[in-house]
Structures are given as structure tokens and as C-alpha cells.
Design an enzyme around this catalytic site. Structure first.
Site, PDB file in Angstrom:
ATOM      1  N   ARG A  22     103.998  61.412  63.121  1.00  0.00           N
ATOM      2  CA  ARG A  22     102.599  61.456  62.674  1.00  0.00           C
ATOM      3  C   ARG A  22     101.751  60.639  63.645  1.00  0.00           C
ATOM      4  O   ARG A  22     101.989  59.447  63.817  1.00  0.00           O
ATOM      5  CB  ARG A  22     102.482  60.874  61.256  1.00  0.00           C
ATOM      6  N   HIS A  46      91.530  59.039  62.589  1.00  0.00           N
ATOM      7  CA  HIS A  46      92.083  57.748  62.172  1.00  0.00           C
ATOM      8  C   HIS A  46      91.164  56.667  62.746  1.00  0.00           C
ATOM      9  O   HIS A  46      91.568  55.849  63.571  1.00  0.00           O
ATOM     10  CB  HIS A  46      93.524  57.616  62.652  1.00  0.00           C
ATOM     11  N   GLU A  73      92.925  57.495  55.341  1.00  0.00           N
ATOM     12  CA  GLU A  73      92.350  56.414  54.538  1.00  0.00           C
ATOM     13  C   GLU A  73      90.821  56.361  54.589  1.00  0.00           C
ATOM     14  O   GLU A  73      90.239  55.389  55.090  1.00  0.00           O
ATOM     15  CB  GLU A  73      92.935  55.062  54.970  1.00  0.00           C
ATOM     16  N   ASN A  80      99.658  56.445  51.621  1.00  0.00           N
ATOM     17  CA  ASN A  80      99.981  55.209  52.338  1.00  0.00           C
ATOM     18  C   ASN A  80     100.107  54.103  51.314  1.00  0.00           C
ATOM     19  O   ASN A  80      99.182  53.878  50.524  1.00  0.00           O
ATOM     20  CB  ASN A  80      98.871  54.841  53.327  1.00  0.00           C
ATOM     21  N   TYR A 105     101.380  49.958  50.670  1.00  0.00           N
ATOM     22  CA  TYR A 105     101.863  48.671  51.194  1.00  0.00           C
ATOM     23  C   TYR A 105     102.076  47.622  50.107  1.00  0.00           C
ATOM     24  O   TYR A 105     103.040  46.877  50.153  1.00  0.00           O
ATOM     25  CB  TYR A 105     100.886  48.119  52.240  1.00  0.00           C
ATOM     26  N   GLU A 126     102.530  56.506  55.350  1.00  0.00           N
ATOM     27  CA  GLU A 126     102.652  55.157  55.919  1.00  0.00           C
ATOM     28  C   GLU A 126     103.281  54.238  54.890  1.00  0.00           C
ATOM     29  O   GLU A 126     102.897  54.246  53.713  1.00  0.00           O
ATOM     30  CB  GLU A 126     101.283  54.538  56.269  1.00  0.00           C
TER      31      GLU A 126
HETATM   32  C1  FCB Z   1      96.693  51.216  57.281  1.00  0.00           C
HETATM   33  C2  FCB Z   1      96.191  51.957  58.501  1.00  0.00           C
HETATM   34  C3  FCB Z   1      97.069  51.811  59.700  1.00  0.00           C
HETATM   35  C4  FCB Z   1      97.656  50.424  59.826  1.00  0.00           C
HETATM   36  C5  FCB Z   1      98.271  49.972  58.522  1.00  0.00           C
HETATM   37  C6  FCB Z   1      98.896  48.603  58.578  1.00  0.00           C
HETATM   38  O1  FCB Z   1      95.604  50.877  56.482  1.00  0.00           O
HETATM   39  O2  FCB Z   1      96.074  53.325  58.205  1.00  0.00           O
HETATM   40  O3  FCB Z   1      96.319  52.175  60.822  1.00  0.00           O
HETATM   41  O4  FCB Z   1      96.725  49.560  60.312  1.00  0.00           O
HETATM   42  O5  FCB Z   1      97.318  49.999  57.510  1.00  0.00           O
END
Ligand code: FCB
Length: 481
Positions: free
Chosen positions: A82, A126, A171, A301, A303, A378
Site C-alpha cells: 500500500r 495521503h 484518514e 487504520n 493504533y 495501517e
Molecule cells: C497515520 C498516518 C500515517 C502514519 C501513522 C503513524 O495517522 O496515516 O501516515 O503517520 O499514522
């Protein structure tokens, strides 16, 4: 709620394993072959905007090292890669004639990936908006969405014979609210009403680009949008005010993108919550038919999580939302909400590690949109990696992070979520936006002096996962080289 990964957990043969990057974060070569200026060139060159004034001028120098980087992907055994296209390489001012040299770079990259047996998964945007479009108003201006539709059509026409998976935006939450609300991202504006106008114009841009993908590729195309959906949990689920705080954040963060695209409407509560900031008159008749593209796959995505509470104004407001410090908030019309510090452990970003949020997010999406396939576009972590005396990077924390999150994806699949693949963020260390090169997310290390690439233990471990389609024990990572 956290569980240890189940070694040996298996994934279906058709499940796709990949790695992700983004143009401005890895390419460098910002002045080459006719590339125009982007808002991130301007922002990062402005004193005080990025840590130590770092810019993407060289980054990982991927522009000159695609062969080496594709060889790494091949070594990892990736099914898919990607990456994003820099709009200002293809259209230097965001309008008008195509810069053929820019398009050729991506065309060669696509050919080389396919020759290596790796599927290109392309993101059209992006975050590197052509500066000329920002000068004309940026995402708060409707014109930007129209220009994006044209750029998308040209690009899909040029690469669509070989690229089948098209993600329109990465995002849009960050583009709108960090770019125009808190200002911690380019272009660094702090204008609440403009941030909400940006939300709509990003949805409109998605719709116009989505129509281009459908028109050009028909059944052959896979249309996607990647969102950073927030898992905002009420601090006290029995307190209606905390539950309402979570509802408000869910509207601003998640439903303001999901609903226009999947249901053809804006959430009524979002319009009510933000009525004092804007009347949403930038949403014109017919717009929601354009935004409502549906999706062949939703990119997710993930985290970390957020914990929210009703703010009672008798103490300093806690804003531990993980989105950086700023005098202005990205959370428009949410002064009644505070974001609480959460229990650790944390990554080097200060983000709490909680794989249960991944499972919660995916199962929640599967409940609301049962027909919608999902793809983790992500997931990964920054830690303070060191090169050991043996020349290796023993990034056990990253291995553990990825293992636990992949396991959490598996748990969601066990519970019925239709997840088609997982892309680790990131293939290699890169320019982490406002944090510059001070945060390392790669499974491959970049030495920013020599630009040498070194596989971290997490890369060897990921290769084993990809090879076996089964979760390897984390303890073996250091012995896999
Ligand atoms: C996301 C972004 C990516 C990277 C990660 C850690 O928000 O899409 O570009 O910075 O975080």
C-alpha cells in the site's frame, strides 16, 4: 481485556499480508522531474512546525531506491504493498496538464511491483495537497474536491489497466481536523468552521474519485477509503453524560465519514452538535448522492483507544487524545468533552497499547455494516529502536505490538468480522509528520545518514507470519534472521 497472542492462530489462505507507506513520508526528491510544491513542503519548512525542523526533502530516498525497496518487499513475501501517489508529482499545481515524468515514476513502480508478484494498493491522497490548491482555499473550498475528482480520473485512466485496488483518501479525519482545526498538520490553520467544510469537501472528493474508479474500471475495480476510526470509550459507562461525550466524539470522528459514504447522509446529532459553528450550507443538493459510493472494502487504520468523560469545568481540561499539543482543539464544538490519560503501556508516540480496541472496532463495524468487507490498512508502533552491537535491531516491543494486534484481528474474525487483509505500518522508518524523523515505525530501519536499509527483528518475524499464515511465537523473532 488484553490477551496474549495465541501462537499458531491461523489466517485464511486468501487473507492478504502487506506493508504500507505514503509518498511524502518516504520519497524525498521533492524538486525532481517536475514535482510541484505540496502543503507539507511549505509546512515543514516553516520554523516551529515540525520537530527540529525536519522535512521530507530526502526522507527515505525511496524515489531513487525503488528497486532495493521492492526487493525487500519480495524478501518479506508480501502479497500487497500500500503506497500513495503524490498529487503534485502528477499535477504540479493540482489542475491542468499532467506531468508525464511524475506519472511515469508511478507507472514504473507499478510494473516493477507486479513483476515481483506484489499487488499495488494505491492511495490517491495521503495528505500532500498541491500548494497551489491550498493557496486557492484548500479543502474548505469546494473547488479542491472538484480538482481531486479530475486528478483521480486521469490517474485511474493511466494506471487502472494494472492497479485494481484504489483508495481515495487516507484518514480524512486528520486532513480536516488536524490540518484546519488544531493546525498540528499542514496547512496549519485553526478555523473550526473551515475544518467542518473540509470534512464535507473530503467526502465529496471521495465521491467524485469513487465515480471515476467505477466508471473506468467497472467490476474490475476495488473502491476503498481508509479511515482512522476512533474507539472512544466513556469513562463511566453508567453515567449518561459520559456516554453522551462518547456519542459526540463518535459523530465527529467516525460517523461524519461513514454515513455520507455508506448511507448518503450526515448524522443528525452531528449537525445539531455543530450548529453554532456552521449551518452546513456547503452541503449542496445532490452532494450526498455523490458521496454515497458504497465501498468494496473499508480501510481501517488502528493504533490505540480514547477514553472520554463529560467535562465539568472545575479543573484543567485533560486533552490526552493522542493527536499532539496545540492551543486549538481538533474536536469542534466538543468543549464539554475531555480526553483522559489512559493506562499504559505506551508506544514512543505516547499512544496507549490496547489490542482489544482493534477487536471492538472491527466487530462494531461488522454489526453496523454486515455486508462491508474490511481491511487493516495501517497498524504498527513507534519505539526507540537501537542498533545492537551485533548490528541487529532487536525490536521486541514492536514484534509484541504487531503480534497482539494481528491476534486481535483474528479474534474479530472469529466473531464474524469480514477482514480481508492486514498492512503493517510501516514498511520502513519514515518522516512521521510533525515528529519528523524522531519516531520510527518501520519494520525495516533507515539509517538517515547513509540511507542504508536494515531488517529489524520485526521484519523477520513478519516474514514468518506471511510465509505460514499463522502467528509465530514472539520469542523466536530474534532467532529468525
Ligand atoms: C497515520 C498516518 C500515517 C502514519 C501513522 C503513524 O495517522 O496515516 O501516515 O503517520 O499514522
Amino acid at each position: 481485556m488484553t490477551t496474549l497472542p495465541r501462537p499458531g492462530r491461523t489466517f485464511p489462505a486468501a487473507f492478504r499480508w502487506g506493508a504500507a507507506t505514503a509518498s511524502y513520508q518516504i520519497e524525498g526528491a521533492v524538486d525532481e522531474d517536475g514535482r510541484g510544491r505540496s502543503i507539507w513542503d511549505t509546512f515543514s519548512a516553516t520554523p516551529g512546525r515540525t520537530l527540529d525542523g525536519h522535512t521530507g526533502a530526502v526522507a527515505a530516498d525511496h524515489y531513487h531506491r525503488t528497486a532495493e525497496d521492492i526487493a525487500i518487499m519480495q524478501g518479506l513475501g508480501l502479497d500487497a504493498y500500500r503506497f500513495s501517489l503524490a498529487w503534485p508529482r502528477i499535477q504540479p499545481t493540482g489542475a491542468g496538464a499532467v506531468n508525464q515524468a511524475g506519472l511515469d515514476f508511478y507507472s514504473r513502480l507499478v510494473d516493477d511491483l507486479l513483476a515481483a508478484g506484489i499487488d499495488p494498493v494505491v492511495t490517491l491522497y495521503h495528505w500532500d495537497l498541491p500548494q497551489a490548491l491550498e493557496d486557492a482555499g484548500g479543502w474548505p473550498s469546494r473547488e479542491t474536491a472538484l480538482r481531486f475528482g479530475d486528478y483521480a480520473r486521469t490517474t485511474v485512466e493511466a494506471l487502472g489497466d494494472r492497479v485494481k485496488v484504489w483508495t481515495t483518501l487516507n484518514e480524512p479525519w486528520c486532513t480536516a481536523y488536524l490540518g484546519y482545526g488544531s493546525g498540528v498538520h499542514a496547512p496549519g490553520r485553526q478555523e473550526p468552521a473551515a475544518a467542518l467544510a473540509a470534512v464535507h469537501h473530503l467526502n465529496l472528493a471521495h465521491g467524485l474519485a469513487g465515480a471515476a474508479v467505477r466508471d473506468v474500471l467497472g467490476e474490475q475495480g476495488t473502491l476503498s477509503l481508509t479511515l482512522n476510526l476512533h474507539v472512544a470509550r466513556p469513562d463511566d459507562p453508567s453515567n449518561p453524560q459520559d456516554v453522551d461525550a462518547a456519542r459526540r466524539i463518535d459523530a465527529l470522528a467516525n460517523r461524519c465519514f461513514l454515513e455520507p459514504v455508506l448511507d448518503g447522509r450526515y448524522p443528525v446529532d452531528l449537525l445539531e452538535d455543530t450548529a453554532a459553528v456552521t449551518d452546513w450550507s456547503f452541503v449542496r443538493d445532490g452532494d450526498l448522492e455523490i458521496t454515497r459510493t458504497g465501498l468494496d472494502v473499508l480501510g481501517v487504520n488502528y493504533y490505540s483507544t480514547q477514553r472520554v468523560r463529560h467535562y465539568t469545568a472545575d479543573h484543567a481540561r485533560s486533552m490526552a487524545d493522542g493527536h499532539g499539543a496545540s492551543a486549538a482543539t481538533p474536536w469542534i464544538a466538543a468543549e464539554s468533552v475531555e480526553f483522559l490519560e489512559q493506562p499504559g503501556p505506551y508506544t514512543a508516540m505516547g499512544w496507549n497499547i490496547d489490542p482489544s480496541g482493534m477487536t471492538e472496532l472491527l466487530t462494531g463495524l461488522a454489526r453496523t455494516y454486515p455486508e462491508l468487507p474490511l481491511m487493516i490498512t495501517e497498524n504498527g508502533a513507534a519505539f526507540e529502536d537501537d542498533v545492537s552491537a551485533d548490528g541487529r535491531v532487536h525490536d521486541a516491543e514492536r514484534v509484541s505490538y504487531v503480534a497482539r494486534h494481528v491476534d486481535a484481528v483474528g479474534q474479530a474474525m472469529d466473531a464474524g468480522a469480514d477482514v480481508r487483509g492486514y498492512f503493517v505500518w510501516s514498511l520502513m522508518d519514515n518522516f512521521e509528520w510533525a515528529y519528523g524523523y524522531h519516531r520510527r515505525f518501520g519494520i525495516v530501519r533507515i539509517d538517515y545518514e547513509t540511507l542504508e536499509r536494515t531488517w529489524k527483528d520485526s521484519a523477520y518475524w513478519y516474514r514468518e507470519l506471511v510465509r505460514t499464515h499463522a502467528l509465530p511465537p514472539v520469542e523466536i523473532a530474534a532467532d529468525l534472521a
